[in-house]
Design a protein around this motif. Structure first.
Motif, PDB file in Angstrom:
ATOM      1  N   THR A   1       1.280  -1.603   8.125  1.00  0.00           N
ATOM      2  CA  THR A   1       2.334  -0.886   7.406  1.00  0.00           C
ATOM      3  C   THR A   1       1.789  -0.401   6.062  1.00  0.00           C
ATOM      4  O   THR A   1       0.628  -0.620   5.736  1.00  0.00           O
ATOM      5  CB  THR A   1       3.547  -1.806   7.172  1.00  0.00           C
ATOM      6  OG1 THR A   1       3.102  -2.988   6.475  1.00  0.00           O
ATOM      7  CG2 THR A   1       4.178  -2.218   8.484  1.00  0.00           C
ATOM      8  N   THR A   2       2.647   0.237   5.282  1.00  0.00           N
ATOM      9  CA  THR A   2       2.231   0.726   3.968  1.00  0.00           C
ATOM     10  C   THR A   2       2.057  -0.446   3.005  1.00  0.00           C
ATOM     11  O   THR A   2       2.927  -1.310   2.922  1.00  0.00           O
ATOM     12  CB  THR A   2       3.284   1.694   3.393  1.00  0.00           C
ATOM     13  OG1 THR A   2       3.492   2.759   4.323  1.00  0.00           O
ATOM     14  CG2 THR A   2       2.826   2.268   2.062  1.00  0.00           C
ATOM     15  N   PRO A   3       0.944  -0.513   2.281  1.00  0.00           N
ATOM     16  CA  PRO A   3       0.744  -1.607   1.317  1.00  0.00           C
ATOM     17  C   PRO A   3       1.847  -1.593   0.251  1.00  0.00           C
ATOM     18  O   PRO A   3       2.405  -0.531  -0.059  1.00  0.00           O
ATOM     19  CB  PRO A   3      -0.626  -1.287   0.700  1.00  0.00           C
ATOM     20  CG  PRO A   3      -1.287  -0.386   1.671  1.00  0.00           C
ATOM     21  CD  PRO A   3      -0.198   0.408   2.314  1.00  0.00           C
ATOM     22  N   PRO A   4       2.172  -2.754  -0.338  1.00  0.00           N
ATOM     23  CA  PRO A   4       3.249  -2.836  -1.344  1.00  0.00           C
ATOM     24  C   PRO A   4       2.803  -2.300  -2.712  1.00  0.00           C
ATOM     25  O   PRO A   4       2.719  -3.036  -3.687  1.00  0.00           O
ATOM     26  CB  PRO A   4       3.556  -4.331  -1.390  1.00  0.00           C
ATOM     27  CG  PRO A   4       2.247  -4.979  -1.048  1.00  0.00           C
ATOM     28  CD  PRO A   4       1.597  -4.083  -0.035  1.00  0.00           C
ATOM     29  N   ILE A   5       2.489  -1.017  -2.765  1.00  0.00           N
ATOM     30  CA  ILE A   5       1.935  -0.410  -3.971  1.00  0.00           C
ATOM     31  C   ILE A   5       2.891  -0.525  -5.162  1.00  0.00           C
ATOM     32  O   ILE A   5       2.488  -0.895  -6.275  1.00  0.00           O
ATOM     33  CB  ILE A   5       1.577   1.070  -3.738  1.00  0.00           C
ATOM     34  CG1 ILE A   5       0.560   1.200  -2.583  1.00  0.00           C
ATOM     35  CG2 ILE A   5       1.032   1.694  -5.020  1.00  0.00           C
ATOM     36  CD1 ILE A   5      -0.749   0.503  -2.857  1.00  0.00           C
ATOM     37  N   ASP A   6       4.179  -0.190  -4.942  1.00  0.00           N
ATOM     38  CA  ASP A   6       5.160  -0.241  -6.040  1.00  0.00           C
ATOM     39  C   ASP A   6       5.205  -1.622  -6.685  1.00  0.00           C
ATOM     40  O   ASP A   6       5.183  -1.763  -7.911  1.00  0.00           O
ATOM     41  CB  ASP A   6       6.560   0.123  -5.522  1.00  0.00           C
ATOM     42  CG  ASP A   6       6.800   1.628  -5.542  1.00  0.00           C
ATOM     43  OD1 ASP A   6       5.964   2.344  -6.126  1.00  0.00           O
ATOM     44  OD2 ASP A   6       7.805   2.078  -4.969  1.00  0.00           O
ATOM     45  N   VAL A   7       5.273  -2.622  -5.849  1.00  0.00           N
ATOM     46  CA  VAL A   7       5.370  -4.003  -6.350  1.00  0.00           C
ATOM     47  C   VAL A   7       4.118  -4.382  -7.129  1.00  0.00           C
ATOM     48  O   VAL A   7       4.187  -4.968  -8.217  1.00  0.00           O
ATOM     49  CB  VAL A   7       5.599  -4.986  -5.188  1.00  0.00           C
ATOM     50  CG1 VAL A   7       5.550  -6.419  -5.696  1.00  0.00           C
ATOM     51  CG2 VAL A   7       6.927  -4.704  -4.508  1.00  0.00           C
ATOM     52  N   MET A   8       2.961  -4.038  -6.603  1.00  0.00           N
ATOM     53  CA  MET A   8       1.709  -4.404  -7.266  1.00  0.00           C
ATOM     54  C   MET A   8       1.571  -3.726  -8.625  1.00  0.00           C
ATOM     55  O   MET A   8       1.158  -4.353  -9.610  1.00  0.00           O
ATOM     56  CB  MET A   8       0.517  -4.050  -6.374  1.00  0.00           C
ATOM     57  CG  MET A   8       0.424  -4.900  -5.119  1.00  0.00           C
ATOM     58  SD  MET A   8      -1.143  -4.683  -4.233  1.00  0.00           S
ATOM     59  CE  MET A   8      -1.042  -2.965  -3.782  1.00  0.00           C
ATOM     60  N   LEU A   9       1.937  -2.448  -8.694  1.00  0.00           N
ATOM     61  CA  LEU A   9       1.792  -1.723  -9.955  1.00  0.00           C
ATOM     62  C   LEU A   9       2.771  -2.223 -11.016  1.00  0.00           C
ATOM     63  O   LEU A   9       2.438  -2.328 -12.193  1.00  0.00           O
ATOM     64  CB  LEU A   9       1.997  -0.220  -9.716  1.00  0.00           C
ATOM     65  CG  LEU A   9       0.897   0.486  -8.930  1.00  0.00           C
ATOM     66  CD1 LEU A   9       1.218   1.975  -8.766  1.00  0.00           C
ATOM     67  CD2 LEU A   9      -0.459   0.311  -9.609  1.00  0.00           C
TER      68      LEU A   9
END
Length: 442
Positions: free
Chosen positions: A44-52
């Motif tokens: 799936t799509t990596p949790p980019i929002d959360v990480m940033l």
């Protein structure tokens, strides 16, 4: 096949947890590679929002630490604790909760734990009592802080459901406060009074032990803090309040034309911009070298958290999405009729992951997919605080180490330790009160 995949997922989580540090992240990546190559699951799509968003908050907190602001905040807490030693079992958790709530990280309590232990010992209050609930209170505050990694992770996930950061904190703050007070009540009655404890009385026969207990610092030598360190705290507090303000009043955010409709900037980007700007302001106000920020313990811990969430959340999300039809067919009716049962799943997963934020990112998407209402998810959010069950979390280990009397300890069966009674009480009461508040307010 689904059970084999689950066994792989849990096994790698356990291995990663034992490795500590970035262990969860790198083992999560290994698990995802196995899912893709062996089982044919599409990542799936990596949790980019959360990480940033976590990285931006950690950067601001690290700047505060580099500027001496964290130490200044701890000095304030020390004054409060030393002036009211008779109420240490109640004041200890209140202080650790408040400071974690503001800082967004429980790392700040490492400097407070030895003070709590010392004050309790000198008043001959069983140190196990204030230390155990103070650690639990700090953990609970993570799920009430507007800038903690766990809260911002949940904010990003429930935003599509129409719920904002303010909805989370107006339920989580009063619920966790009530839960912590209930835990403090249990802790205040935990174990024998110190002067009736056979092991402590035996230790008192050693003159060196008595000298060690009563010869510690009494806190009279006050450290002088620079104007810059104090200003860094003011900047950080303004940033935290700004996050709450922009979440509460969406009209304050800049608006843009999206699909023919004016919409405010997402709160995810707003938090990132505010916290990174706060970090910049602290660097400028305190006149600290920018590289010093990335050298702090908070930044290193935050970077580890980002890597962990990257790997383990990506692996878990891939597994859940690939098997969603199975979960919807077998679990949706149960969690719809009894939403509180999902809190048990959150609690158990947090025991395995040792991270509130990783638990949110790994399991909350399942709750959303199963159709659990937003208010129920918010009420159950504090259930991700099960990381105290296995007493190897750094804050628990530190508390046991700072207790010179030996009353804060691990039991014969590992899980029957000093933190279990106040911890379970706090989580159960918090979730129950959270449901009540969410029903009324949301």
């Amino acid at each position: 096949m689904i059970w084999i995949q689950l066994a792989v997922l849990i096994s790698l989580i356990l291995v990663g947890a034992r490795m500590k540090g970035i262990g969860l992240g790198i083992m999560g990546a290994v698990g995802l590679l196995i899912f893709a190559l062996v089982f044919g699951l599409k990542p799936t799509t990596p949790p980019i929002d959360v990480m940033l968003i976590i990285l931006s908050v950690v950067t601001a907190a690290a700047a505060l630490q580099a500027a001496g602001g964290m130490d200044y905040m701890v000095s304030i807490a020390e004054k409060i604790l030393r002036k009211n030693p008779n109420h240490i079992t109640w004041l200890g958790p209140i202080v650790t909760y408040t400071f974690t709530l503001v800082a967004g990280t429980a790392h700040i309590i490492y400097s407070l734990l030895p003070i709590i232990a010392e004050v309790a010992t000198k008043k001959r209050v069983r140190p196990e009592r204030p230390l155990s609930i103070s650690v639990i209170a700090a953990h609970m505050a993570i799920t009430a802080s507007p800038i903690s990694a766990a809260t911002v992770a949940l904010t990003a996930l429930i935003a599509p459901l129409g719920y904002e950061l303010t909805d989370i904190i107006m339920v989580a703050i009063p619920a966790t406060v009530i839960g912590v007070l209930a835990g403090a009540f249990i802790a205040s009655r935990q174990g024998k009074d110190l002067m009736n404890d056979p092991e402590f009385l035996e230790r008192l026969k050693d003159p060196e032990f008595v000298k060690m207990l009563d010869g510690e610092s009494d806190g009279k030598s006050e450290k002088v803090f620079s104007v810059a360190s104090k200003r860094s705290v003011y900047v950080f507090l303004i940033a935290v309040l700004s996050v709450v303000l922009f979440a509460a009043v969406p009209s304050f955010r800049p608006t843009f034309l999206i699909d023919g409709k004016m919409q405010p900037l997402r709160m995810v980007e707003m938090i990132e911009l505010l916290m990174l700007s706060a970090a910049a302001a602290i660097v400028l106000v305190a006149k600290i070298p920018a590289p010093k920020v990335s050298q702090t313990s908070i930044f290193r811990s935050g970077a580890e958290a980002v890597v962990c969430i990257f790997g383990v959340a990506w692996m878990s999300d891939t597994y859940l999405q690939a098997n969603m039809p199975f979960f919807e067919a077998n679990l949706s009716e149960i969690v719809t009729d009894h939403p509180w049962t999902f809190a048990i799943a959150l609690f158990v997963m947090s025991i395995l992951l040792f991270s509130q934020a990783a638990t949110v990112r790994a399991l909350m998407p399942l709750g959303i997919a199963l159709g659990i209402p937003g208010p129920a998810l918010i009420a159950m959010f504090p259930a991700v605080n099960g990381d105290f069950i296995i007493p190897s979390y750094p804050t628990l280990v530190a508390a046991m180490g700072f207790d010179r009397t030996g009353t804060t300890r691990v039991g014969r069966f590992l899980v029957n330790h000093s933190f279990t009674p106040p911890g379970l009480t706090t989580v159960i009461v918090t979730v129950a009160v959270g449901f009540l508040i969410a029903t009324i307010l949301l």
